[in-house]
Motif scaffolding. Structure first.
Motif, PDB file in Angstrom:
ATOM      1  N   CYS A  64       0.843  -1.194   0.000  1.00  0.00           N
ATOM      2  CA  CYS A  64       0.000   0.000   0.000  1.00  0.00           C
ATOM      3  C   CYS A  64       0.881   1.248   0.000  1.00  0.00           C
ATOM      4  O   CYS A  64       1.475   1.589   1.032  1.00  0.00           O
ATOM      5  N   PRO A  65       1.005   1.944  -1.121  1.00  0.00           N
ATOM      6  CA  PRO A  65       1.836   3.148  -1.154  1.00  0.00           C
ATOM      7  C   PRO A  65       1.087   4.400  -0.699  1.00  0.00           C
ATOM      8  O   PRO A  65      -0.143   4.483  -0.794  1.00  0.00           O
ATOM      9  N   ASP A  66       1.843   5.359  -0.188  1.00  0.00           N
ATOM     10  CA  ASP A  66       1.349   6.723   0.001  1.00  0.00           C
ATOM     11  C   ASP A  66       1.666   7.500  -1.272  1.00  0.00           C
ATOM     12  O   ASP A  66       2.839   7.572  -1.685  1.00  0.00           O
ATOM     13  N   LEU A  67       0.663   8.090  -1.910  1.00  0.00           N
ATOM     14  CA  LEU A  67       0.915   8.931  -3.072  1.00  0.00           C
ATOM     15  C   LEU A  67       1.830  10.093  -2.689  1.00  0.00           C
ATOM     16  O   LEU A  67       1.869  10.514  -1.528  1.00  0.00           O
ATOM     17  N   ARG A  68       2.562  10.633  -3.662  1.00  0.00           N
ATOM     18  CA  ARG A  68       3.345  11.839  -3.383  1.00  0.00           C
ATOM     19  C   ARG A  68       2.417  12.926  -2.825  1.00  0.00           C
ATOM     20  O   ARG A  68       1.278  13.101  -3.273  1.00  0.00           O
ATOM     21  N   GLY A  69       2.910  13.639  -1.815  1.00  0.00           N
ATOM     22  CA  GLY A  69       2.090  14.683  -1.196  1.00  0.00           C
ATOM     23  C   GLY A  69       1.093  14.174  -0.184  1.00  0.00           C
ATOM     24  O   GLY A  69       0.300  14.950   0.345  1.00  0.00           O
ATOM     25  N   HIS A  70       1.125  12.876   0.102  1.00  0.00           N
ATOM     26  CA  HIS A  70       0.157  12.261   1.008  1.00  0.00           C
ATOM     27  C   HIS A  70       0.871  11.393   2.037  1.00  0.00           C
ATOM     28  O   HIS A  70       1.969  10.884   1.792  1.00  0.00           O
ATOM     29  N   GLY A  71       0.222  11.205   3.175  1.00  0.00           N
ATOM     30  CA  GLY A  71       0.737  10.292   4.185  1.00  0.00           C
ATOM     31  C   GLY A  71       2.164  10.608   4.572  1.00  0.00           C
ATOM     32  O   GLY A  71       2.518  11.751   4.887  1.00  0.00           O
ATOM     33  N   SER A  73       4.774  10.151   2.499  1.00  0.00           N
ATOM     34  CA  SER A  73       5.579  10.407   1.301  1.00  0.00           C
ATOM     35  C   SER A  73       5.939  11.887   1.213  1.00  0.00           C
ATOM     36  O   SER A  73       5.265  12.746   1.791  1.00  0.00           O
ATOM     37  N   ALA A  74       7.009  12.180   0.463  1.00  0.00           N
ATOM     38  CA  ALA A  74       7.478  13.559   0.323  1.00  0.00           C
ATOM     39  C   ALA A  74       6.467  14.416  -0.429  1.00  0.00           C
ATOM     40  O   ALA A  74       5.672  13.926  -1.242  1.00  0.00           O
ATOM     41  N   TRP A  75       6.528  15.703  -0.155  1.00  0.00           N
ATOM     42  CA  TRP A  75       5.690  16.678  -0.843  1.00  0.00           C
ATOM     43  C   TRP A  75       6.444  17.240  -2.046  1.00  0.00           C
ATOM     44  O   TRP A  75       7.669  17.390  -2.019  1.00  0.00           O
ATOM     45  N   GLN A  76       5.707  17.558  -3.080  1.00  0.00           N
ATOM     46  CA  GLN A  76       6.281  18.185  -4.266  1.00  0.00           C
ATOM     47  C   GLN A  76       6.698  19.611  -3.917  1.00  0.00           C
ATOM     48  O   GLN A  76       5.874  20.409  -3.453  1.00  0.00           O
ATOM     49  N   ALA A  77       7.962  19.958  -4.120  1.00  0.00           N
ATOM     50  CA  ALA A  77       8.453  21.280  -3.721  1.00  0.00           C
ATOM     51  C   ALA A  77       7.709  22.409  -4.419  1.00  0.00           C
ATOM     52  O   ALA A  77       7.459  23.461  -3.821  1.00  0.00           O
ATOM     53  N   SER A  78       7.337  22.202  -5.665  1.00  0.00           N
ATOM     54  CA  SER A  78       6.652  23.249  -6.430  1.00  0.00           C
ATOM     55  C   SER A  78       5.188  23.399  -6.042  1.00  0.00           C
ATOM     56  O   SER A  78       4.554  24.406  -6.382  1.00  0.00           O
ATOM     57  N   GLY A  79       4.643  22.397  -5.357  1.00  0.00           N
ATOM     58  CA  GLY A  79       3.213  22.416  -5.057  1.00  0.00           C
ATOM     59  C   GLY A  79       2.363  22.002  -6.240  1.00  0.00           C
ATOM     60  O   GLY A  79       1.137  22.067  -6.168  1.00  0.00           O
ATOM     61  N   GLY A  80       2.984  21.563  -7.325  1.00  0.00           N
ATOM     62  CA  GLY A  80       2.245  21.135  -8.505  1.00  0.00           C
ATOM     63  C   GLY A  80       2.158  19.625  -8.571  1.00  0.00           C
ATOM     64  O   GLY A  80       3.191  18.939  -8.595  1.00  0.00           O
ATOM     65  N   TYR A  81       0.956  19.101  -8.593  1.00  0.00           N
ATOM     66  CA  TYR A  81       0.742  17.650  -8.631  1.00  0.00           C
ATOM     67  C   TYR A  81       0.018  17.293  -9.922  1.00  0.00           C
ATOM     68  O   TYR A  81      -1.116  17.711 -10.140  1.00  0.00           O
ATOM     69  N   SER A  82       0.687  16.532 -10.773  1.00  0.00           N
ATOM     70  CA  SER A  82       0.129  16.164 -12.078  1.00  0.00           C
ATOM     71  C   SER A  82      -0.178  14.679 -12.131  1.00  0.00           C
ATOM     72  O   SER A  82       0.427  13.874 -11.409  1.00  0.00           O
ATOM     73  N   MET A  83      -1.106  14.297 -13.005  1.00  0.00           N
ATOM     74  CA  MET A  83      -1.402  12.888 -13.190  1.00  0.00           C
ATOM     75  C   MET A  83      -0.183  12.139 -13.719  1.00  0.00           C
ATOM     76  O   MET A  83       0.049  10.986 -13.358  1.00  0.00           O
ATOM     77  N   SER A  84       0.595  12.791 -14.570  1.00  0.00           N
ATOM     78  CA  SER A  84       1.784  12.119 -15.108  1.00  0.00           C
ATOM     79  C   SER A  84       2.751  11.756 -13.987  1.00  0.00           C
ATOM     80  O   SER A  84       3.375  10.689 -14.010  1.00  0.00           O
ATOM     81  N   GLY A  85       2.890  12.633 -12.989  1.00  0.00           N
ATOM     82  CA  GLY A  85       3.757  12.340 -11.846  1.00  0.00           C
ATOM     83  C   GLY A  85       3.239  11.164 -11.030  1.00  0.00           C
ATOM     84  O   GLY A  85       3.999  10.271 -10.642  1.00  0.00           O
ATOM     85  N   PHE A  86       1.934  11.155 -10.756  1.00  0.00           N
ATOM     86  CA  PHE A  86       1.350  10.056  -9.992  1.00  0.00           C
ATOM     87  C   PHE A  86       1.495   8.725 -10.743  1.00  0.00           C
ATOM     88  O   PHE A  86       1.799   7.683 -10.145  1.00  0.00           O
ATOM     89  N   ILE A  87       1.264   8.762 -12.050  1.00  0.00           N
ATOM     90  CA  ILE A  87       1.386   7.536 -12.855  1.00  0.00           C
ATOM     91  C   ILE A  87       2.828   7.048 -12.853  1.00  0.00           C
ATOM     92  O   ILE A  87       3.095   5.849 -12.743  1.00  0.00           O
TER      93      ILE A  87
END
Length: 296
Positions: A64-71, A73-87
């Motif tokens: 069970c992973p924690d998505l980036r920015g969640h739980g 897991s590390a947060w995206q420094a830019s604050g930008g979360y894209s579907m391509s990154g999650f995939i």
């Protein structure tokens, strides 16, 4: 079952890296069994699957992973979360841990990610369960797509700027956060709400508590794959697919709005007396249906 999770042996925390981000997941053991990924939704965390994982760990190697920015897991420094990154993160987890072919059960945002991944790498997924992972219905998409890109960019910039000035909500005690959890989902039992809260908050330096997710994950990017491209990915999925939704949720039956027709081998499971979190609201029914589907 709930009490057994709280007092029994839990999963092991592990880390992997994706696009230089330190990402967290929990491993429920049984490594010689077929691999199964449980992927959570937006503003959630990997431990929301504990009841499901504790049951399925007997027959599967549950991760069970924690998505980036969640739980955790590390947060995206830019604050930008894209579907391509999650995939990409999901692709890296499966690649690095050599999990393919893998079964996936995913919720909401996680379902959206898993559905797209399964269309990109159909050979890597042999069973897929998506709980309300299709997003809003076609009518909502058409209305959103009519907005010119300039208007969408302006709105996103203003929302990004607004969120940059907001501080994460702080609760004086874990009990206050627990009350908010109960308020958010009336279907949760007190035991479920308390467990999800305990694993879903961090304590701040001043002694207050905040949810673990980065509040920037609330923002959807101003542009994404086209609806036609997303439908093409759905059409590329080759594995049996189960599309689950709660009849008391905002989600709609994809068999009624044309989206089911995009899939080669999918069926729909409506779950009565359940909202958006079907796997919490009707746990026993969900486990029974999913266990039978995964074992086929």
């Amino acid at each position: 079952m709930n009490q057994a999770i709280l007092t029994g042996a839990g999963p092991t925390s592990r880390v992997y890296f994706s696009q230089r981000l330190r990402l967290h997941y929990v491993d429920w053991g049984n490594p010689d069994a077929p691999p199964l990924i449980l992927l959570h939704g937006g503003r959630d965390h990997c431990r929301n699957w504990d009841w499901v994982a504790a049951d399925l760990r007997k027959d599967y190697h549950v991760i069970c992973p924690d998505l980036r920015g969640h739980g955790d897991s590390a947060w995206q420094a830019s604050g930008g979360y894209s579907m391509s990154g999650f995939i990409y993160d999901l692709a890296q987890l499966i690649h690095q841990q050599a999990l393919a072919p893998v079964r996936i059960v995913a919720h909401s945002l996680g379902g959206n990610i898993a559905l797209r991944y399964s269309g990109i790498y159909p050979e890597n997924v042999n069973r897929l369960v998506a709980i309300e992972g299709l997003g809003p219905g076609p009518k909502t998409h058409v209305e959103a797509d009519r907005k010119p890109i300039g208007e969408r960019m302006r709105t996103w910039i203003e929302e990004q700027r607004s969120i940059s000035g907001r501080q994460p909500r702080r609760y004086p005690t874990v009990e206050a956060a627990y009350a908010r959890m109960q308020e958010e989902n009336k279907h949760l039992s007190p035991e479920q709400a308390r467990h999800l809260t305990q694993h879903g908050v961090n304590q701040n330096e001043d002694g207050t508590y905040s949810w673990k997710f980065d509040h920037y994950v609330r923002l959807w990017p101003p542009y994404d794959m086209t609806r036609e491209a997303i439908a093409a990915l759905w059409e590329s999925i080759t594995c049996p697919t189960l599309l689950v939704y709660g009849t008391e949720s905002w989600a709609r039956n994809p068999a009624n709005d044309g989206r089911l027709a995009c899939f080669r081998n999918a069926c729909v499971l409506p779950v009565a007396k359940a909202g958006h979190w079907v796997h919490h609201d009707q746990l026993d029914l969900f486990l029974r249906e999913v266990r039978a589907f995964l074992a086929d």
